[in-house]
Motif scaffolding. Structure first.
Motif, PDB file in Angstrom:
ATOM      1  N   UNK A  81       0.750  -1.279  -0.004  1.00  8.54           N
ATOM      2  CA  UNK A  81       0.155   0.065   0.090  1.00  8.54           C
ATOM      3  C   UNK A  81       0.782   1.228   0.017  1.00  8.54           C
ATOM      4  N   UNK A  82       2.050   1.135   0.892  1.00  5.69           N
ATOM      5  CA  UNK A  82       2.700   2.334   0.902  1.00  5.69           C
ATOM      6  C   UNK A  82       3.751   2.796  -0.411  1.00  5.69           C
ATOM      7  N   UNK A  83       3.831   1.607  -1.109  1.00  8.74           N
ATOM      8  CA  UNK A  83       4.518   1.749  -2.501  1.00  8.74           C
ATOM      9  C   UNK A  83       3.549   2.198  -3.527  1.00  8.74           C
ATOM     10  N   UNK A  84       2.279   1.745  -3.190  1.00  8.33           N
ATOM     11  CA  UNK A  84       1.374   2.172  -4.367  1.00  8.33           C
ATOM     12  C   UNK A  84       1.223   3.747  -4.379  1.00  8.33           C
ATOM     13  N   UNK A  85       1.061   4.042  -2.998  1.00  5.40           N
ATOM     14  CA  UNK A  85       0.895   5.446  -2.456  1.00  5.40           C
ATOM     15  C   UNK A  85       1.865   6.345  -3.197  1.00  5.40           C
ATOM     16  N   UNK A  86       3.311   6.044  -2.844  1.00  2.00           N
ATOM     17  CA  UNK A  86       4.212   6.554  -3.550  1.00  2.00           C
ATOM     18  C   UNK A  86       4.145   6.678  -5.156  1.00  2.00           C
ATOM     19  N   UNK A  87       3.791   5.717  -5.858  1.00  2.76           N
ATOM     20  CA  UNK A  87       3.778   5.845  -7.398  1.00  2.76           C
ATOM     21  C   UNK A  87       2.678   6.526  -7.812  1.00  2.76           C
ATOM     22  N   UNK A  88       1.447   6.693  -7.056  1.00  6.88           N
ATOM     23  CA  UNK A  88       0.396   7.321  -7.121  1.00  6.88           C
ATOM     24  C   UNK A  88       0.683   8.806  -7.019  1.00  6.88           C
ATOM     25  N   UNK A  89       1.329   9.265  -6.008  1.00  2.00           N
ATOM     26  CA  UNK A  89       1.558  10.518  -5.812  1.00  2.00           C
ATOM     27  C   UNK A  89       2.556  10.886  -6.892  1.00  2.00           C
ATOM     28  N   UNK A  90       3.573  10.424  -7.318  1.00  2.22           N
ATOM     29  CA  UNK A  90       4.598  10.843  -8.431  1.00  2.22           C
ATOM     30  C   UNK A  90       3.831  10.844  -9.752  1.00  2.22           C
ATOM     31  N   UNK A  91       2.862   9.841  -9.977  1.00  2.00           N
ATOM     32  CA  UNK A  91       1.965  10.048 -11.000  1.00  2.00           C
ATOM     33  C   UNK A  91       1.220  11.632 -11.181  1.00  2.00           C
ATOM     34  N   UNK A  92       0.981  11.760  -9.885  1.00  2.16           N
ATOM     35  CA  UNK A  92      -0.105  12.942  -9.707  1.00  2.16           C
ATOM     36  C   UNK A  92       0.513  14.251  -9.862  1.00  2.16           C
ATOM     37  N   UNK A  93       1.902  14.039  -9.640  1.00  2.00           N
ATOM     38  CA  UNK A  93       2.728  15.353  -9.873  1.00  2.00           C
ATOM     39  C   UNK A  93       3.027  15.855 -11.468  1.00  2.00           C
ATOM     40  N   UNK A  94       2.842  14.781 -12.230  1.00  2.00           N
ATOM     41  CA  UNK A  94       2.961  14.865 -13.535  1.00  2.00           C
ATOM     42  C   UNK A  94       1.690  15.673 -14.242  1.00  2.00           C
ATOM     43  N   UNK A  95       0.376  15.445 -13.343  1.00  3.77           N
ATOM     44  CA  UNK A  95      -1.024  15.925 -13.757  1.00  3.77           C
ATOM     45  C   UNK A  95      -1.251  17.023 -12.990  1.00  3.77           C
ATOM     46  N   UNK A  96      -0.841  17.413 -11.847  1.00  9.34           N
ATOM     47  CA  UNK A  96      -1.186  18.470 -10.580  1.00  9.34           C
ATOM     48  C   UNK A  96      -1.160  19.856 -11.556  1.00  9.34           C
ATOM     49  N   UNK A  97      -2.156  20.707 -11.097  1.00  7.19           N
ATOM     50  CA  UNK A  97      -1.937  22.012 -11.652  1.00  7.19           C
ATOM     51  C   UNK A  97      -1.809  22.998 -10.712  1.00  7.19           C
ATOM     52  N   UNK A  98      -1.020  24.112 -10.860  1.00 12.77           N
ATOM     53  CA  UNK A  98      -0.955  25.025 -10.051  1.00 12.77           C
ATOM     54  C   UNK A  98      -1.315  26.392 -10.438  1.00 12.77           C
ATOM     55  N   UNK A  99      -2.385  26.854  -9.790  1.00 11.49           N
ATOM     56  CA  UNK A  99      -2.816  28.174 -10.104  1.00 11.49           C
ATOM     57  C   UNK A  99      -2.161  29.316  -9.068  1.00 11.49           C
ATOM     58  N   UNK A 100      -2.005  30.436  -9.303  1.00 16.79           N
ATOM     59  CA  UNK A 100      -1.621  31.611  -8.718  1.00 16.79           C
ATOM     60  C   UNK A 100      -2.967  32.471  -8.545  1.00 16.79           C
ATOM     61  N   UNK A 101      -3.278  32.882  -7.281  1.00 16.18           N
ATOM     62  CA  UNK A 101      -4.180  33.849  -6.775  1.00 16.18           C
ATOM     63  C   UNK A 101      -3.684  35.073  -6.049  1.00 16.18           C
ATOM     64  N   UNK A 102      -4.109  36.390  -6.611  1.00 19.39           N
ATOM     65  CA  UNK A 102      -3.728  37.548  -5.946  1.00 19.39           C
ATOM     66  C   UNK A 102      -4.766  38.051  -4.950  1.00 19.39           C
ATOM     67  N   UNK A 103      -5.712  37.118  -4.546  1.00 20.55           N
ATOM     68  CA  UNK A 103      -6.595  37.384  -3.467  1.00 20.55           C
ATOM     69  C   UNK A 103      -6.881  36.281  -2.916  1.00 20.55           C
ATOM     70  N   UNK A 104      -7.356  36.336  -1.495  1.00 22.31           N
ATOM     71  CA  UNK A 104      -7.800  35.192  -0.661  1.00 22.31           C
ATOM     72  C   UNK A 104      -9.092  34.861  -0.746  1.00 22.31           C
TER      73      UNK A 104
END
Length: 413
Positions: A23-46
């Motif tokens: 389970x631990x290894x699957x979580x690590x693999x899943x998170x590394x794959x997720x980094x390839x698809x993660x979207x980072x947006x920038x906001x100038x207001x809260x």
């Protein structure tokens, strides 16, 4: 010969251990794959992030200093440009890094909101992202952060981050870091006050408390005050500003609480409370002499609470009143003993190595700064920050050298 006993009921079976590993290894693999698809947006207001922000901060292990109300009080007072980083994966918020842009001498630095008055920073992460820890692809994560801040900042400087906080490793592990010159000090609160004292030499601590009590009674006595009204809380904060200003002046040091914006920020925190989560931005505690004069405050402190974590943000004493009683220490006794039975698990004395903190706190936590250049000038600024930070750490680790440096600082103002 001594033998060591094991309770087999506490040992996981081979099958269970293998399953946990898988389970631990699957979580690590899943998170590394997720980094390839993660979207980072920038906001100038809260405001557009408030719902997601408050959902993430509900996690007990996220720092108070990244909470929505704490940051909102600072933003309202300082009005600096914001570049809040929000990471989204599969339609869900993975993280929020509350960042503002601090400009100085042509350099734009992206820092945690209110970094100058924060004792611990964690960022805000979803539980899955937070528990991924070191499994994140750090190089890819760094490139994504740099891309998100390109044209907005020269350097991403996220300060005072513990690599591990209460059993959880920070997802920021692996990013370029330098150890901060300051450590933080904590006291775990156990079931009853007596058990808590046993962690820090209870016999000596009780003896000192008895001596302080006798001396204070001889001076007419004191009362421990936690005002219930907002007006009285604000009045005590004004007294703190006065006492701290006098202390800084006596040391020849600049008053870090003197500017109008900082005073507005701290006054704003007094009105930020959330009874449903047992949280508050700032609450003033004081020792008042029993002579009828409400301004005769021997010691004063400001504490904050989020969940089961209480942080002492600052403190001051009136050095002209009962100086031989150590009123600041006496105030800590009253505050810490009073928090027992209130759902508090940890009392945090915050950053900075001081004798009284070491005497109260059996836990010392190292903090780190993320130093991630975004532009060419940011490379130079990041290198300078590393050199200065390591230099300060070198000096602080050597008491005689640190004392000499403090004397020089006082002379030059």
């Amino acid at each position: 010969m001594q033998t060591q006993k094991f309770d087999v009921r506490e040992q996981p079976s081979d099958d269970a251990a293998l399953a946990d590993t898988a389970i631990s290894r699957l979580r690590q693999v899943s998170m590394k794959l997720a980094m390839a698809n993660i979207d980072i947006a920038v906001f100038d207001a809260m405001q557009p992030l408030e719902d997601d922000w408050r959902a993430l901060e509900a996690d007990n292990l996220q720092s108070l200093h990244q909470s929505y109300d704490w940051c909102a009080a600072w933003v309202s007072a300082f009005q600096r440009p914001l570049a809040i980083l929000k990471g989204t994966y599969a339609g869900e918020t993975a993280f929020i890094l509350p960042v503002e842009i601090v400009k100085s001498r042509g350099l734009a630095v992206a820092k945690f909101i209110a970094a100058d008055h924060s004792n611990i920073n964690t960022g805000l992460f979803s539980r899955n992202f937070a528990e991924s820890g070191g499994s994140i692809d750090a190089e890819k994560f760094a490139r994504q952060l740099q891309q998100a801040l390109k044209g907005r900042a020269d350097l991403l400087l996220l300060q005072n981050i513990p690599l591990e906080w209460r059993g959880r490793q920070t997802p920021l592990t692996g990013l370029p870091m330098v150890q901060n010159q300051n450590h933080a000090y904590q006291l775990p609160l156990l079931a009853v006050f007596e058990d808590t004292l046993k962690q820090i030499n209870a016999k000596s601590r009780r003896k000192k408390f008895r001596v302080q009590t006798r001396r204070l009674e001889a001076a007419g006595g004191v009362e421990y005050v936690i005002p219930e009204t907002s007006e009285e809380q604000h009045r005590l904060l004004d007294i703190f500003f006065r006492l701290k200003s006098a202390r800084f002046a006596s040391l020849g040091l600049p008053d870090v609480f003197a500017d109008r914006e900082t005073k507005v920020f701290l006054n704003g925190l007094i009105d930020k409370q959330d009874d449903t989560r047992q949280s508050f931005g700032l609450q003033m505690h004081a020792l008042r002499l029993k002579d009828g004069n409400k301004d005769r405050i021997a010691a004063i402190s400001g504490i904050s609470r989020k969940g089961d974590h209480v942080i002492c943000q600052f403190g001051a004493i009136d050095e002209d009143l009962v100086p031989d009683t150590s009123p600041g220490e006496f105030l800590y006794w009253q505050t810490i003993s009073g928090l027992h039975g209130q759902g508090v698990a940890l009392f945090d004395f915050g950053l900075g190595d001081q004798t009284y903190k070491r005497s109260w706190a059996p836990v010392e936590t190292a903090h780190y700064d993320v130093v991630l250049p975004v532009s060419p000038i940011g490379v130079a600024a990041g290198a300078a920050h590393r050199i200065v930070t390591r230099g300060k750490a070198h000096i602080k680790a050597r008491p005689k050298l640190y004392k000499f440096a403090q004397a020089i600082r006082a002379r030059i103002g």
